[in-house]
Design a protein around this motif. Structure first.
Motif, PDB file in Angstrom:
ATOM      1  N   ARG A   1      13.870  24.989   9.204  1.00 29.42           N
ATOM      2  CA  ARG A   1      13.564  24.664  10.600  1.00 29.42           C
ATOM      3  C   ARG A   1      12.092  24.281  10.725  1.00 29.42           C
ATOM      4  O   ARG A   1      11.213  25.002  10.253  1.00 29.42           O
ATOM      5  CB  ARG A   1      13.899  25.843  11.511  1.00 29.42           C
TER       6      ARG A   1
ATOM      7  N   ARG B   1      10.523  15.172  19.460  1.00 31.25           N
ATOM      8  CA  ARG B   1      11.824  14.989  18.815  1.00 31.25           C
ATOM      9  C   ARG B   1      11.751  13.892  17.757  1.00 31.25           C
ATOM     10  O   ARG B   1      10.891  13.026  17.796  1.00 31.25           O
ATOM     11  CB  ARG B   1      12.898  14.645  19.857  1.00 31.25           C
TER      12      ARG B   1
ATOM     13  N   GLU C   1      20.218  19.681  14.126  1.00 31.03           N
ATOM     14  CA  GLU C   1      20.007  20.185  15.471  1.00 31.03           C
ATOM     15  C   GLU C   1      18.564  19.943  15.904  1.00 31.03           C
ATOM     16  O   GLU C   1      17.638  20.028  15.092  1.00 31.03           O
ATOM     17  CB  GLU C   1      20.315  21.685  15.541  1.00 31.03           C
ATOM     18  N   SER C   2      18.388  19.623  17.180  1.00 31.42           N
ATOM     19  CA  SER C   2      17.062  19.512  17.799  1.00 31.42           C
ATOM     20  C   SER C   2      17.100  20.285  19.105  1.00 31.42           C
ATOM     21  O   SER C   2      18.048  20.145  19.889  1.00 31.42           O
ATOM     22  CB  SER C   2      16.701  18.049  18.083  1.00 31.42           C
ATOM     23  N   LYS C   3      16.092  21.113  19.331  1.00 32.80           N
ATOM     24  CA  LYS C   3      16.052  21.844  20.603  1.00 32.80           C
ATOM     25  C   LYS C   3      14.604  22.107  21.000  1.00 32.80           C
ATOM     26  O   LYS C   3      13.711  22.239  20.152  1.00 32.80           O
ATOM     27  CB  LYS C   3      16.827  23.150  20.501  1.00 32.80           C
ATOM     28  N   ASP C   4      14.406  22.157  22.314  1.00 33.11           N
ATOM     29  CA  ASP C   4      13.077  22.401  22.855  1.00 33.11           C
ATOM     30  C   ASP C   4      12.720  23.874  22.692  1.00 33.11           C
ATOM     31  O   ASP C   4      13.568  24.766  22.833  1.00 33.11           O
ATOM     32  CB  ASP C   4      13.028  22.033  24.335  1.00 33.11           C
ATOM     33  N   VAL C   5      11.464  24.116  22.369  1.00 35.12           N
ATOM     34  CA  VAL C   5      10.942  25.469  22.238  1.00 35.12           C
ATOM     35  C   VAL C   5       9.668  25.568  23.061  1.00 35.12           C
ATOM     36  O   VAL C   5       9.152  24.545  23.547  1.00 35.12           O
ATOM     37  CB  VAL C   5      10.682  25.821  20.753  1.00 35.12           C
TER      38      VAL C   5
ATOM     39  N   VAL D   1       9.247  21.011  19.746  1.00 35.19           N
ATOM     40  CA  VAL D   1      10.660  20.780  19.443  1.00 35.19           C
ATOM     41  C   VAL D   1      10.960  21.376  18.066  1.00 35.19           C
ATOM     42  O   VAL D   1      10.193  21.176  17.120  1.00 35.19           O
ATOM     43  CB  VAL D   1      11.008  19.285  19.456  1.00 35.19           C
ATOM     44  N   GLU D   2      12.079  22.099  17.983  1.00 39.25           N
ATOM     45  CA  GLU D   2      12.502  22.664  16.699  1.00 39.25           C
ATOM     46  C   GLU D   2      13.600  21.789  16.098  1.00 39.25           C
ATOM     47  O   GLU D   2      14.635  21.543  16.718  1.00 39.25           O
ATOM     48  CB  GLU D   2      13.018  24.088  16.887  1.00 39.25           C
TER      49      GLU D   2
ATOM     50  N   THR E   1      16.259  21.380  12.969  1.00 46.23           N
ATOM     51  CA  THR E   1      16.957  22.119  11.916  1.00 46.23           C
ATOM     52  C   THR E   1      17.514  21.128  10.902  1.00 46.23           C
ATOM     53  O   THR E   1      18.263  20.212  11.267  1.00 46.23           O
ATOM     54  CB  THR E   1      18.105  22.966  12.495  1.00 46.23           C
TER      55      THR E   1
END
Length: 750
Positions: free
Chosen positions: A75, A81, A140-144, A149-150, A152
């Motif tokens: 990760r 992104r 996977e991409s997700k906001d943190v 952006v994290e 995976t």
């Protein structure tokens, strides 16, 4: 982790994407890299390695351990992104070699992996296997928090990847501007063999077998006792500090296996069988069967591999001393550390055929002496080696896949070095002694014929008096899966003794043998001739040697020689000698303890028993380094020129170290109590206990200068409660007067 300058940057990039209407101006920057130690450790069964443990006992940062042929998770926390239309991300993997070895793209020790976006990947059909190659996919991409952006990634290594230490770099490029950035993982990662991957040459289907032969960090080694067998524990310790690094160092720097070849288990196990001993030069452990160990550690005092491997790795010097079971324990540790399934094998009455004749020649004179300068052959009371599990792709014959014999004990030169194997167990059973590697020597170890020769006092040429086709290779043993019990595997190596199939295999083996005429074949002809020209009195008597005692060290031993007449209608007069010899387990180092003349007159079909005692004072000075007694009887019948010979090995029974689990001791909530009573009628001097088995802790040594007669020594060994699950605690004891004393306790920590 930090920025890096890569001299190979010009090689790694694919062509830039065509210009788009994107207004992106900032290159994708990687702030942090999470190697997902817990997640990957569980997936790859590598959580127990010390380098993977959170708050490592060595206080160093964690390092990732994965197995090849399957994806691991990473990760990345980035500034934005990933946009597949303008971003390119490349991972650079390079083997971190030892010494003079060098990583390069052409050898597969350096590779460049372009990260794929799932929208751009063709999904394989149900009938298609995933590509067995390097690869990386953004899953996977997700906001943190903090506007980050994290990302995976699933990163795949191929099933043929070198088994080594790898450095990993992450490179990103903004194609619109050609701006680039790069970061690297601070500490290298490890890629191991993968018995869970069907495409890996070491794949095992059975889960219990993988648990036993790959993951278990202890084992039991079968050894003889006077009334059967005993199982001595051995702490393999493949997860302990420095053991994985040591295994890879041995492979590269001692075994001379280049990183590009480290993924081939055939080459790797063959190299390890030579690197673990020092008979050919630089090696891990020096063998010593002399009984003199004052400048090192006696082989019987080791209870595991960890101390040996750590000493070798930290000092760079060969460790003193070892014998066959120690070499086997080391091989088990190193193979399991790098992911090759491995188990310990014990062969009883194991032949050492050093002239490639597929027979063992044993000479004895009229007085029971056994000259050592006539033959280089030997019969070991027992011998311990290893089996490793793999496909033999080099042989192109699937029936030869599976367990392969390797032997790190230096006995026989192979390709100019003291190494042995791997050789398929299936090839041994079929008599295919020409199959690589060292099939002739291994076949003889389990199935040679033993020829007994007599040397008269007149020094005439030796005459064969008996050929034994069933003595060699009996009760072949290994540890049972999941328990410390013994399993007999003799039928995996050969057909039942003297069966039609076994004799046919011996004939085939002789045809493949490097010597066209073996001494076994010649001697069989001589024996047949002797029988055909005799007067029918070749079996006038029968000899039998027994002992109903436990042969406990410190007591008096009583032997019975039973002489039975086979004649009908006439009596016979028998004379000869009964010789008691102190012997190590190889049968090569013997010392006469007592010689007793025998004489008996027997009526037809009569039996007589002759008792011979061996007092403690007659044997204690020589047996402290030995393991058994050899009793040899030679006899003649008046009026016949035939010599009768009977030999019997008797295993000495040492005391055991008693171990008991206790709770809420002064040492902590859980501990092991260790007890040993002096069984000898003399004090024990310079005694030393070695106890190990508590993961991530050093072996525990306890010394006693004097243990009086009849006194019991007792101490507490604390258990490290940071470890959970099954654990085997092993103990050994040596002193000037008593050696080869062991004990073990299996415990479960919830």
């Amino acid at each position: 982790m930090g920025s890096v300058a890569n001299p190979y940057t010009y090689r790694i990039w694919p062509p830039r994407k065509a210009a788009t209407n994107s207004t992106m101006q900032d290159v994708l920057e990687i702030d942090t890299i999470d190697l997902c130690f817990d997640e990957n450790g569980k997936s790859f069964h590598t959580s127990s390695y010390e380098v993977m443990v959170k708050s490592r006992p060595t206080k160093r940062s964690r390092q990732l351990v994965v197995r090849r042929g399957a994806p691991f998770t990473v990760r990345l926390v980035c500034n934005r992104r990933f946009d597949p239309s303008v971003d390119t991300m490349v991972l650079v993997f390079r083997v971190l070699p030892f010494a003079s070895d060098r990583a390069c793209f052409g050898s597969g020790t350096e590779t460049y992996v372009v990260v794929q976006h799932p929208d751009n990947i063709a999904v394989p059909t149900a009938d298609e296997e995933p590509a067995d190659d390097w690869g990386a996919v953004l899953v996977e991409s997700k906001d943190v928090p903090k506007g980050k952006v994290e990302l995976t990634l699933n990163v795949r290594t191929p099933s043929y990847a070198p088994v080594a230490r790898w450095t990993v770099q992450f490179h990103t490029r903004l194609d619109a501007t050609d701006a680039k950035m790069a970061v690297t993982i601070k500490d290298h990662m490890y890629v191991l063999y993968n018995p869970w991957c069907k495409a890996d040459a070491v794949y095992m289907e059975d889960e219990a077998s993988k648990e036993e032969y790959v993951l278990d960090d202890s084992t039991f080694i079968c050894k003889p006792s006077n009334k059967g067998f005993r199982m001595d524990s051995w702490f393999t310790g493949q997860y302990e500090p420095d053991i994985l690094d040591c295994a890879l160092f041995i492979l590269s720097e001692v075994g001379n296996v280049k990183a590009a070849s480290s993924g081939n288990p055939v080459l790797v196990t063959r190299a390890l069988s030579g690197a673990l001993n020092s008979a050919s030069g630089y090696g891990v452990l020096q063998g010593n069967w002399s009984g003199e160990y004052s400048d090192g550690t006696p082989p019987t005092s080791w209870s595991g591999s960890v101390k040996i491997l750590q000493e070798f790795y930290n000092t760079g010097t060969t460790v003193k001393y070892g014998q066959c079971w120690v070499y086997s324990g080391l091989a088990t540790s190193v193979c399991r550390a790098i992911g090759i399934p491995c188990r310990v094998i014990t062969n009883f009455d194991s032949a050492g055929d050093h002239d490639a004749s597929l027979s063992i020649d044993y000479y004895v004179d009229d007085t029971g002496n056994t000259p050592a300068d006539i033959s280089v052959d030997s019969v070991w009371n027992y011998h311990v080696w290893n089996e490793t599990w793999m496909k033999r792709k080099d042989l192109q014959n699937s029936t030869l896949d599976g367990w392969q014999v390797i032997d790190a004990t230096p006995q026989q030169l192979s390709d100019g070095m003291y190494k042995c194997g791997p050789c398929p167990v299936a090839a041994i059973k079929q008599g295919l002694v020409h199959i690589p590697y060292d099939g002739e020597f291994i076949y003889a170890e389990v199935n040679a014929d033993v020829i007994y020769w007599t040397i008269g006092s007149d020094q005439n040429l030796p005459k064969p008096i008996e050929i034994n086709t069933s003595q060699i290779g009996r009760d072949m043993s290994t540890k049972a899966i999941g328990t410390n019990k013994r399993v007999d595997i003799t039928d995996q190596y050969k057909h039942p003794e003297n069966s039609k199939e076994e004799r046919e295999v011996m004939t085939l083996a002789m045809q493949y043998n490097c010597q066209r005429f073996t001494s076994a074949a010649v001697s069989k002809l001589l024996l047949d001739h002797m029988v055909s020209t005799s007067n029918g009195d070749e079996e006038l008597i029968k000899l039998e040697i027994k002992s109903d005692e436990e042969m406990t060290i410190g007591t008096t031993f009583q032997f019975e020689l039973i002489v039975t007449s086979n004649t009908i209608g006439r009596s016979v007069e028998v004379s000869g000698n009964l010789v008691l010899k102190d012997s190590d387990y190889t049968g090569r180092h013997m010392e006469t303890l007592k010689k007793t003349p025998i004489a008996a007159k027997l009526e037809p079909l009569e039996s007589k028993t002759i008792l011979v005692l061996l007092e403690f004072d007659e044997y204690h000075k020589s047996v402290t380094n030995k393991t058994n007694l050899k009793v040899i009887c030679t006899a003649k019948v008046d009026g016949s020129d035939k010599t009768y010979l009977k030999m019997q090995n008797f295993q000495l029974t040492p005391p055991s170290v008693e171990m008991t689990l206790i709770e809420h001791s002064a040492a902590g909530p859980i501990a092991v109590q260790v007890d040993l009573r002096n069984p000898l009628p003399v004090p024990l001097t310079r005694g030393r206990f070695t106890v190990e088995g508590s993961r991530f802790t050093d072996p525990f040594v306890k010394k006693y200068d004097l243990i009086p007669v009849g006194e019991t020594i007792q101490f507490i060994y604390p258990i490290n409660l940071t470890v959970r699950g099954k654990m085997t605690v092993s103990a050994s004891f040596i002193s000037n007067e008593l050696k080869n004393v062991h004990g073990a306790l299996m415990i479960q920590i919830p």
